[in-house]
Design an enzyme around this catalytic site. Structure first.
Site, PDB file in Angstrom:
ATOM      1  N   HIS A  46       1.069  -1.180   0.096  1.00 19.16           N
ATOM      2  CA  HIS A  46       0.115  -0.060  -0.097  1.00 19.16           C
ATOM      3  C   HIS A  46       1.309   1.428  -0.111  1.00 19.16           C
ATOM      4  O   HIS A  46       0.292   2.133  -0.546  1.00 19.16           O
ATOM      5  CB  HIS A  46      -1.326  -0.002   0.988  1.00 19.16           C
ATOM      6  CG  HIS A  46      -1.170   1.388   1.257  1.00 19.16           C
ATOM      7  ND1 HIS A  46      -1.371   2.283   2.281  1.00 19.16           N
ATOM      8  CD2 HIS A  46      -2.721   1.732   1.004  1.00 19.16           C
ATOM      9  CE1 HIS A  46      -2.292   3.381   2.242  1.00 19.16           C
ATOM     10  NE2 HIS A  46      -2.879   3.442   1.383  1.00 19.16           N
ATOM     11  N   GLU A  49       2.212   1.848  -3.628  1.00 17.92           N
ATOM     12  CA  GLU A  49       1.195   2.364  -4.223  1.00 17.92           C
ATOM     13  C   GLU A  49       1.089   4.226  -4.228  1.00 17.92           C
ATOM     14  O   GLU A  49       0.730   4.317  -4.652  1.00 17.92           O
ATOM     15  CB  GLU A  49      -0.582   1.827  -4.028  1.00 17.92           C
ATOM     16  CG  GLU A  49      -1.515   2.440  -4.431  1.00 17.92           C
ATOM     17  CD  GLU A  49      -2.717   2.675  -3.548  1.00 17.92           C
ATOM     18  OE1 GLU A  49      -3.419   3.639  -3.577  1.00 17.92           O
ATOM     19  OE2 GLU A  49      -3.069   1.714  -2.937  1.00 17.92           O
ATOM     20  N   HIS A  50       1.146   4.145  -3.005  1.00 18.66           N
ATOM     21  CA  HIS A  50       1.662   6.055  -2.205  1.00 18.66           C
ATOM     22  C   HIS A  50       2.575   6.573  -3.582  1.00 18.66           C
ATOM     23  O   HIS A  50       2.651   7.417  -3.752  1.00 18.66           O
ATOM     24  CB  HIS A  50       0.871   6.173  -1.251  1.00 18.66           C
ATOM     25  CG  HIS A  50      -0.294   6.197  -0.440  1.00 18.66           C
ATOM     26  ND1 HIS A  50      -0.678   7.520   0.401  1.00 18.66           N
ATOM     27  CD2 HIS A  50      -1.162   5.045  -0.636  1.00 18.66           C
ATOM     28  CE1 HIS A  50      -1.920   7.351   0.574  1.00 18.66           C
ATOM     29  NE2 HIS A  50      -1.981   6.063   0.184  1.00 18.66           N
ATOM     30  N   GLU A 126      -3.961   8.236   7.320  1.00 19.76           N
ATOM     31  CA  GLU A 126      -5.332   6.897   7.168  1.00 19.76           C
ATOM     32  C   GLU A 126      -5.523   6.056   7.381  1.00 19.76           C
ATOM     33  O   GLU A 126      -6.559   5.671   7.698  1.00 19.76           O
ATOM     34  CB  GLU A 126      -4.416   6.488   5.295  1.00 19.76           C
ATOM     35  CG  GLU A 126      -5.023   5.808   4.929  1.00 19.76           C
ATOM     36  CD  GLU A 126      -5.198   5.506   3.631  1.00 19.76           C
ATOM     37  OE1 GLU A 126      -5.609   4.522   2.811  1.00 19.76           O
ATOM     38  OE2 GLU A 126      -3.780   5.685   3.212  1.00 19.76           O
TER      39      GLU A 126
END
Length: 420
Positions: A46, A49-50, A126
């Protein structure tokens, strides 16, 4: 017609031209998700992905946004348990830009150390945001409970500690293992010509790495009841009940989809009608199946006031027992199958959803034509639904996740849960 081929660079390509559309949707699917991570790597898929959107060797973050905005297109990404997906939607005439930009972010991210440190704060926020969303937290908690020590129990976002510890070398090492051609699928659907698509992707997506030789441990569901309560000072209690399910590409999964629609997958379902319409005890109440490569599970959810939590759990379990004892009616069966067909066919009217369906299928190793999927839905019989009911709605293997001011009600709720 669906075209499947392996490019000279080793990347798998699957595409479908759709006449009558102006748009084209393209996606890059990579076998990189939380199931592939070690404990120390938790959340790294993840995090990558950022990071890819922070700039590449040829584009700054501002360039990525400006170039896509200039053609009225969109580009985004998400990380799941078993994959990471980067996707774009543009007019057909801009397919080369979509391919170039997707290959740029997936294969050539800059990974500037200053950007990495800054993005750690974003991802940690997040994580906190998820913890502040009680409905999402309930579903995340259920996944952790129902999979126990299996890789699928790991959170996609990772933890504050693991994210804070990531280094540039950690990221490069992980990408070297997972971001390689044999782990990539490109899916495309919409207004394009196949020769143009080949030309656009053949010269790109040629990222090299040593690959990952690890044999992933098998994911297994719990074999006994488990209950977990997360105390939150909020107005509602968020209830998730989890049961055994099936992998995605199985006949049992299609039977479960029919059962789901009857039990809680629609406004006409039993749970919605009983808990919301008849008793007025919940605004949001539903069920859904989740499937992975080698396993799956089935979730029932309701959000209700803390004083009503025990009663709602009781009503949910009562509907489960009713289905186990009497099955579903012929009317529910026919309506559920028609709903499945309608939902699928309506989804074909979007190039994005079609590209997603193709990519997911290819990543899992099996693609079905529209006609084959309709036949599989039509092939579900009342007998096949009845056969999966006792295998799914097994209260001896039920998992429960509860988020809210549960401590006051935990004894009562847990008693109902454990005696089911």
């Amino acid at each position: 017609m669906i075209v499947r081929e392996t490019l000279p660079n080793g990347v798998k390509l699957i595409a479908q031209e759709m006449t009558g559309f102006r748009s084209v949707s393209m996606a890059v699917w990579i076998q990189a998700g939380s199931v592939y991570e070690s404990g120390a790597e938790s959340g790294i898929s993840h995090f990558i992905e950022h990071m890819v959107f922070k700039g590449t060797e040829r584009r700054s973050a501002a360039d990525i946004a400006a170039q896509m905005d200039a053609v009225g297109g969109s580009i985004n990404a998400y990380t799941a348990k078993e994959c990471t997906c980067f996707y774009a939607k543009v007019l057909g005439e801009n397919i080369d830009l979509a391919a170039d930009m997707l290959s740029d972010i997936a294969c050539c991210p800059r990974l500037d150390p200053a950007d990495i440190e800054r993005e750690k704060g974003v991802v940690c926020e997040e994580i906190l945001m998820l913890e502040d969303d009680p409905e999402d937290l309930a579903h995340e908690t259920l996944s952790a409970v129902i999979y126990g020590d299996s890789p699928l129990a790991r959170p996609i976002l990772g933890t504050q500690d693991t994210v804070r510890a990531f280094t540039r070398d950690d990221i490069l090492s992980y990408m070297d293992k997972r971001y390689i051609p044999r782990n990539m699928v490109i899916s495309c659907a919409g207004n394009f010509k196949m020769e143009e698509l080949r030309a656009a992707v053949n010269k790109r997506f040629d990222r090299r790495g040593r690959g990952d030789s690890r044999i992933l441990p098998k994911n297994e569901l719990i074999r006994e009841k488990r209950f977990r309560a997360v105390e939150k000072d909020i107005e509602q209690v968020h209830i998730c009940l989890g049961f055994p399910g099936f992998p995605g590409d199985t006949e049992e999964q299609f039977a479960l989809l029919v059962l789901n629609n009857a039990l809680g997958g629609s406004m006409s379902s039993r749970l919605f009608q009983k808990i919301r319409e008849e008793h007025g005890m919940a605004y949001s109440v539903y069920s859904y199946p989740t499937s992975y490569s080698d396993t799956g599970y089935f979730t029932l959810y309701a959000g209700t006031g803390e004083k009503q939590a025990a009663k709602v759990v009781e009503l949910m379990l009562r509907e489960i027992e009713s289905v186990k004892k009497n099955g579903i009616t012929k009317e529910e069966f026919a309506r559920s199958k028609q709903q499945l067909k309608g939902n699928y066919l309506l989804g074909l009217e979007s190039t994005a959803s079609r590209s997603s369906s193709l990519g997911r299928g290819e990543l899992r190793g099996r693609i079905y034509t529209d006609e084959e999927l309709i036949r599989r839905i039509e092939g579900v019989t009342m007998e096949s639904v009845e056969a999966v009911i006792p295998r799914v709605l097994d209260t001896e293997r039920m998992a429960g996740a509860f988020v809210g001011r549960i401590n006051k009600r935990e004894t009562e709720v847990k008693r109902i849960f454990e005696t089911a």
